[in-house]
Design a protein around this motif. Structure first.
Motif, PDB file in Angstrom:
ATOM      1  N   ASP A  39      19.226  80.300  95.731  1.00  0.00           N
ATOM      2  CA  ASP A  39      19.970  80.084  94.484  1.00  0.00           C
ATOM      3  C   ASP A  39      19.118  79.462  93.388  1.00  0.00           C
ATOM      4  O   ASP A  39      19.534  79.431  92.219  1.00  0.00           O
ATOM      5  CB  ASP A  39      21.180  79.178  94.742  1.00  0.00           C
ATOM      6  N   HIS A  40      17.948  78.953  93.744  1.00  0.00           N
ATOM      7  CA  HIS A  40      17.123  78.250  92.764  1.00  0.00           C
ATOM      8  C   HIS A  40      15.772  78.919  92.521  1.00  0.00           C
ATOM      9  O   HIS A  40      15.235  78.820  91.419  1.00  0.00           O
ATOM     10  CB  HIS A  40      16.862  76.805  93.225  1.00  0.00           C
ATOM     11  N   LEU A  41      15.217  79.580  93.526  1.00  0.00           N
ATOM     12  CA  LEU A  41      13.820  79.962  93.483  1.00  0.00           C
ATOM     13  C   LEU A  41      13.611  81.377  94.024  1.00  0.00           C
ATOM     14  O   LEU A  41      14.253  81.783  94.994  1.00  0.00           O
ATOM     15  CB  LEU A  41      13.017  78.968  94.331  1.00  0.00           C
ATOM     16  N   VAL A  42      12.711  82.123  93.373  1.00  0.00           N
ATOM     17  CA  VAL A  42      12.227  83.406  93.879  1.00  0.00           C
ATOM     18  C   VAL A  42      10.708  83.308  93.968  1.00  0.00           C
ATOM     19  O   VAL A  42      10.051  82.924  92.997  1.00  0.00           O
ATOM     20  CB  VAL A  42      12.628  84.572  92.951  1.00  0.00           C
ATOM     21  N   VAL A  43      10.175  83.629  95.143  1.00  0.00           N
ATOM     22  CA  VAL A  43       8.726  83.599  95.348  1.00  0.00           C
ATOM     23  C   VAL A  43       8.278  85.014  95.704  1.00  0.00           C
ATOM     24  O   VAL A  43       8.865  85.663  96.584  1.00  0.00           O
ATOM     25  CB  VAL A  43       8.335  82.630  96.477  1.00  0.00           C
ATOM     26  N   VAL A  44       7.266  85.503  95.003  1.00  0.00           N
ATOM     27  CA  VAL A  44       6.806  86.876  95.204  1.00  0.00           C
ATOM     28  C   VAL A  44       5.325  86.901  95.543  1.00  0.00           C
ATOM     29  O   VAL A  44       4.594  85.946  95.286  1.00  0.00           O
ATOM     30  CB  VAL A  44       7.064  87.743  93.956  1.00  0.00           C
ATOM     31  N   ASP A  45       4.924  88.031  96.125  1.00  0.00           N
ATOM     32  CA  ASP A  45       3.525  88.320  96.403  1.00  0.00           C
ATOM     33  C   ASP A  45       3.088  89.369  95.385  1.00  0.00           C
ATOM     34  O   ASP A  45       3.325  90.565  95.572  1.00  0.00           O
ATOM     35  CB  ASP A  45       3.397  88.861  97.837  1.00  0.00           C
ATOM     36  N   LYS A  46       2.496  88.931  94.292  1.00  0.00           N
ATOM     37  CA  LYS A  46       2.167  89.810  93.169  1.00  0.00           C
ATOM     38  C   LYS A  46       0.914  90.637  93.458  1.00  0.00           C
ATOM     39  O   LYS A  46      -0.068  90.110  93.970  1.00  0.00           O
ATOM     40  CB  LYS A  46       1.955  88.969  91.907  1.00  0.00           C
ATOM     41  N   PRO A  47       0.930  91.924  93.115  1.00  0.00           N
ATOM     42  CA  PRO A  47      -0.289  92.714  93.268  1.00  0.00           C
ATOM     43  C   PRO A  47      -1.260  92.478  92.119  1.00  0.00           C
ATOM     44  O   PRO A  47      -0.885  91.952  91.066  1.00  0.00           O
ATOM     45  CB  PRO A  47       0.230  94.153  93.258  1.00  0.00           C
ATOM     46  N   HIS A  48      -2.502  92.878  92.325  1.00  0.00           N
ATOM     47  CA  HIS A  48      -3.460  92.893  91.223  1.00  0.00           C
ATOM     48  C   HIS A  48      -2.944  93.808  90.110  1.00  0.00           C
ATOM     49  O   HIS A  48      -2.188  94.746  90.353  1.00  0.00           O
ATOM     50  CB  HIS A  48      -4.815  93.436  91.689  1.00  0.00           C
ATOM     51  N   PHE A  49      -3.359  93.507  88.886  1.00  0.00           N
ATOM     52  CA  PHE A  49      -3.116  94.320  87.698  1.00  0.00           C
ATOM     53  C   PHE A  49      -1.702  94.177  87.119  1.00  0.00           C
ATOM     54  O   PHE A  49      -1.439  94.727  86.050  1.00  0.00           O
ATOM     55  CB  PHE A  49      -3.386  95.814  87.955  1.00  0.00           C
ATOM     56  N   LEU A  50      -0.812  93.474  87.790  1.00  0.00           N
ATOM     57  CA  LEU A  50       0.542  93.298  87.261  1.00  0.00           C
ATOM     58  C   LEU A  50       0.623  91.940  86.575  1.00  0.00           C
ATOM     59  O   LEU A  50       0.442  90.900  87.209  1.00  0.00           O
ATOM     60  CB  LEU A  50       1.578  93.387  88.380  1.00  0.00           C
ATOM     61  N   ALA A  51       0.913  91.936  85.269  1.00  0.00           N
ATOM     62  CA  ALA A  51       1.042  90.679  84.533  1.00  0.00           C
ATOM     63  C   ALA A  51       2.268  89.913  85.025  1.00  0.00           C
ATOM     64  O   ALA A  51       3.239  90.501  85.513  1.00  0.00           O
ATOM     65  CB  ALA A  51       1.173  90.955  83.036  1.00  0.00           C
ATOM     66  N   THR A  52       2.216  88.594  84.919  1.00  0.00           N
ATOM     67  CA  THR A  52       3.351  87.775  85.350  1.00  0.00           C
ATOM     68  C   THR A  52       4.502  87.870  84.365  1.00  0.00           C
ATOM     69  O   THR A  52       5.659  88.072  84.752  1.00  0.00           O
ATOM     70  CB  THR A  52       2.915  86.304  85.510  1.00  0.00           C
ATOM     71  N   THR A  53       4.213  87.729  83.079  1.00  0.00           N
ATOM     72  CA  THR A  53       5.246  87.738  82.040  1.00  0.00           C
ATOM     73  C   THR A  53       4.851  88.699  80.920  1.00  0.00           C
ATOM     74  O   THR A  53       3.674  89.017  80.746  1.00  0.00           O
ATOM     75  CB  THR A  53       5.441  86.333  81.445  1.00  0.00           C
ATOM     76  N   PRO A  54       5.831  89.188  80.136  1.00  0.00           N
ATOM     77  CA  PRO A  54       5.511  90.088  79.029  1.00  0.00           C
ATOM     78  C   PRO A  54       4.571  89.439  78.012  1.00  0.00           C
ATOM     79  O   PRO A  54       4.773  88.307  77.585  1.00  0.00           O
ATOM     80  CB  PRO A  54       6.885  90.376  78.406  1.00  0.00           C
ATOM     81  N   ARG A  55       3.556  90.207  77.662  1.00  0.00           N
ATOM     82  CA  ARG A  55       2.600  89.729  76.671  1.00  0.00           C
ATOM     83  C   ARG A  55       1.750  90.907  76.209  1.00  0.00           C
ATOM     84  O   ARG A  55       1.248  91.672  77.036  1.00  0.00           O
ATOM     85  CB  ARG A  55       1.699  88.641  77.265  1.00  0.00           C
ATOM     86  N   GLY A  56       1.592  91.040  74.889  1.00  0.00           N
ATOM     87  CA  GLY A  56       0.759  92.109  74.355  1.00  0.00           C
ATOM     88  C   GLY A  56       1.284  93.472  74.751  1.00  0.00           C
ATOM     89  O   GLY A  56       2.461  93.791  74.561  1.00  0.00           O
ATOM     90  N   ARG A  57       0.417  94.293  75.328  1.00  0.00           N
ATOM     91  CA  ARG A  57       0.814  95.657  75.687  1.00  0.00           C
ATOM     92  C   ARG A  57       1.490  95.736  77.049  1.00  0.00           C
ATOM     93  O   ARG A  57       1.893  96.820  77.485  1.00  0.00           O
ATOM     94  CB  ARG A  57      -0.406  96.590  75.660  1.00  0.00           C
ATOM     95  N   HIS A  58       1.589  94.611  77.767  1.00  0.00           N
ATOM     96  CA  HIS A  58       2.255  94.583  79.066  1.00  0.00           C
ATOM     97  C   HIS A  58       3.627  93.930  78.891  1.00  0.00           C
ATOM     98  O   HIS A  58       3.731  92.714  78.713  1.00  0.00           O
ATOM     99  CB  HIS A  58       1.421  93.795  80.079  1.00  0.00           C
ATOM    100  N   VAL A  59       4.680  94.750  78.931  1.00  0.00           N
ATOM    101  CA  VAL A  59       6.034  94.247  78.684  1.00  0.00           C
ATOM    102  C   VAL A  59       6.946  94.570  79.866  1.00  0.00           C
ATOM    103  O   VAL A  59       7.384  93.680  80.591  1.00  0.00           O
ATOM    104  CB  VAL A  59       6.619  94.830  77.373  1.00  0.00           C
TER     105      VAL A  59
END
Length: 336
Positions: free
Chosen positions: A101-121
């Motif tokens: 209910d409070h937290l989501v933890v992920v295993d992020k791959p390379h090349f995927l931005a964490t948050t929207p920024r610039g050309r990665h939305v």
């Protein structure tokens, strides 16, 4: 000092995990209509595009959609969807390791931005999770570089975000990374590296200056073979590119690093070969809401160490020869 008024709730839902743009009209001004204001406020947007949005009732105020002749209302609120940039889908899974209910933890791959920024939305972890898990209020507890894979934490409820962000601000989260780089038998390890790092906005590479240290990293060699080393890195501070800069400064830059020691030409957007061999592998902390100990570990491995032959061979397509995923488990693929 007057408190800043909270903006009204957006009347438009998120689109593919991306919030609509919110505009607050000035308290006064010479514009007779909203259209006149938008034409001046958004000089990079074609006026014909503004007209089309107004005709299509796609710009919304607190009382609903507005038309082309809507009068300018001081201090009013507007919402609209921005035209999203064309993005190449990142063809790797975003694995959800933990959700409550409070937290989501992920295993992020390379090349995927964490948050929207610039050309990665849309092609970001945050947008994928908001859309795929139906959690529109999800927000990041911290940021992991786009080129770095591994553990990233997100907060489910806005009222809990400050508690988790404070953990990172006050350095109460024990973070551990893995990296693959050249092995130098003359390099004495383990060691602690301290330096003063400065990262200017708009400049790709950070710099180390001759000034009192503001960054600290603990670097250890776990094992080595065939001229490569697998390293354990512990950042004791949180400067941008800190681990990459410190490894490069020791003469063993992380494999696949396009910035350190030399800034390389930017690859094509669909070139997913040779990912940076840096992995956020462990996060450990005391949960600020429950008081319970938390520890999360990545399920990913680094391709240059797990499959060195495949790493050394050119990939037949834009996909890396081996993007070592987290194995079976829930995950979110590229945005549909």
């Amino acid at each position: 000092m007057r408190r800043k008024r909270k903006a009204p709730t957006a009347p438009l839902p998120q689109r593919r995990g991306v919030d609509p743009v919110h505009l607050r009209l000035p308290a006064e001004g010479p514009w007779p209509t909203v259209r006149a204001y938008l034409a001046e406020r958004l000089p990079t947007v074609d006026p014909e595009r503004i007209d089309a949005l107004l005709r299509g009732r796609e710009i919304v105020g607190v009382d609903g959609p507005i038309g082309p002749d809507e009068p300018f209302r001081p201090a009013g609120h507007l919402w609209l969807y921005r035209d999203l940039p064309a993005e190449v889908p990142v063809p790797f899974e975003l694995a959800v390791l933990h959700r409550d209910d409070h937290l989501v933890v992920v295993d992020k791959p390379h090349f995927l931005a964490t948050t929207p920024r610039g050309r990665h939305v849309v092609e970001t972890a945050l947008s994928r999770l908001r859309h795929g898990l139906d959690l529109p209020a999800l927000s990041p507890a911290h940021r992991l570089d786009r080129l770095t894979a591994g553990l990233a934490m997100f907060v489910v409820r806005p009222e809990d975000r400050g508690a988790y962000q404070t953990l990172f601000r006050d350095r109460l989260v024990r973070k551990e990374y893995q990296a693959v780089a050249a092995y130098d038998p003359a390099l004495a390890l383990p060691r602690t590296v301290r330096s003063h790092i400065v990262k200017e906005r708009g400049v790709i590479a950070a710099q180390e200056l001759d000034a009192p240290p503001n960054s600290e990293s603990r670097i250890d060699l776990v094992e080595h073979r065939d001229g490569l080393g697998r390293y354990r890195l512990r950042p004791l501070s949180g400067r941008t590119h800190q681990l990459r800069l410190h490894m490069s400064g020791l003469g063993v830059p992380i494999l696949g690093d396009p910035v350190y020691p030399v800034v390389l030409p930017e690859p094509a957007p669909d070139d997913f070969r040779r990912p940076l061999q840096l992995l956020a592998s462990v996060v450990e902390f005391t949960d600020p809401l429950t008081g319970l100990p938390r520890r999360f570990e990545t399920r990913r491995t680094l391709a240059a160490w797990a499959e060195p032959q495949s790493w050394a061979e050119p990939a037949p397509s834009g996909r890396p020869a081996s993007d070592q995923g987290p194995g079976p488990g829930p995950g979110l693929g590229p945005a549909a």
